[in-house]
Design an enzyme around this catalytic site. Structure first.
Site, mmCIF file in Angstrom:
data_model
loop_
_atom_site.group_PDB
_atom_site.id
_atom_site.type_symbol
_atom_site.label_atom_id
_atom_site.label_comp_id
_atom_site.label_asym_id
_atom_site.label_seq_id
_atom_site.Cartn_x
_atom_site.Cartn_y
_atom_site.Cartn_z
ATOM 1 N N SER A 142 0.867 -1.304 -0.033
ATOM 2 C CA SER A 142 0.033 -0.037 0.029
ATOM 3 C C SER A 142 1.008 1.155 -0.075
ATOM 4 C CB SER A 142 -0.780 0.119 1.056
ATOM 5 O OG SER A 142 -1.444 1.238 1.505
ATOM 6 N N TYR A 155 -2.438 -1.532 10.373
ATOM 7 C CA TYR A 155 -2.108 -1.706 8.722
ATOM 8 C C TYR A 155 -0.986 -1.169 8.291
ATOM 9 C CZ TYR A 155 -4.148 -1.357 3.828
ATOM 10 O OH TYR A 155 -4.200 -1.372 2.459
#
Length: 260
Positions: A142, A155
């Site tokens: 990401s 995350y």
């Protein structure tokens, strides 16, 4: 560069980004394994993609945090198609909380799916790639592999960790012709991201419109979401690249949100 007759396992591929990558690979003639927590959804996706051709797809039930299920799924693929050329470790979830009240169980759940899942699937397929003398492992990172955002401690930690794991695989796999890469998308408007909009609006005390325009797209150059097709094209490049020249590298796909 093409993937004709390459056997490609994609986790979390019954929907979203994983399905988009599977569709791109099948369109290039690959044999794609839809590995997903929900076997019925995986089978539906596999049937749809096989009907589209020219490649084909099969479904495998796989909880990427369960070592036995991962190993059994990989064994089924090898029994069916004889080899594994590509792994795309894509399965993931998103859980947002301020750090001071982030439930420990949620922290462990998210890290397990992202990091344990990448580790276990890589561990299971590497002997087959080593035996063949080639292979491509792709982790779904990401922008948060490079940057941080409020509310996303687990995350961000997991996505940063995938960079390190990919680099180790690149070092260890080099003599066996195995390479590893990380794709780092910006916000892709999938159900995973859509779920975050009201959650972040609540936790940040702003409107949902501000979450989209200021938090998610505020740092892009064009106020555009990254698309599933954008990510699938990058996955295809990494999977089909003819040499190991790109091993260990990550590529950000974010409409300029993060540049390096």
């Amino acid at each position: 560069m093409n993937l004709k007759n390459k056997v490609c396992i994609i986790t979390g591929a019954a929907s979203g980004i994983g399905y988009g990558i599977a569709k791109r690979f099948v369109a290039d003639g690959a044999k794609v394994v839809i590995a997903d927590l929900k076997l019925d959804a995986a089978q539906k996706a596999a049937d749809e993609l096989t009907a589209q051709g020219p490649g084909e797809a099969m479904a495998v039930e796989m909880n990427v945090t369960d070592e036995t299920q991962v190993n059994d799924g990989v064994a089924k693929v090898v029994e069916t198609w004889g080899k594994i050329d590509v792994l795309v470790s894509n399965a993931g979830v998103q859980i947002v909380h301020p750090l001071e009240n982030f439930p420990f169980d949620d922290w462990k759940k998210l890290l397990s799916i992202h990091l344990d899942g990448a580790f276990l699937t890589s561990k299971a397929i590497l002997p087959h790639m080593y035996k063949a003398g080639s292979g491509s492992i792709i982790f779904m990172g990401s922008v948060h592999s490079k940057e941080a955002s409020a509310l996303k401690s687990a995350y961000v930690t997991a996505k940063h960790g995938l960079l390190g794991l990919a680099r180790v695989i690149s070092k260890e796999g080099a003599e066996h012709g195995v390479r590893a890469n990380v794709i780092c998308p910006g916000f892709v408007k999938t159900p995973l991201v859509e779920k975050q909009i009201p959650e972040q609006a609540r936790d940040l005390g702003i409107s949902e419109e501000d979450v989209v325009n200021k938090v998610m797209l505020g740092q892009t150059v064009d106020q555009e979401f990254t698309t599933i097709d954008d990510v699938a094209e990058v996955a295809h490049v990494f999977a089909a690249f003819p040499t190991n020249a790109l091993t260990g590298q990550s590529l950000v796909v974010s409409h300029g949100w993060y540049m390096n």
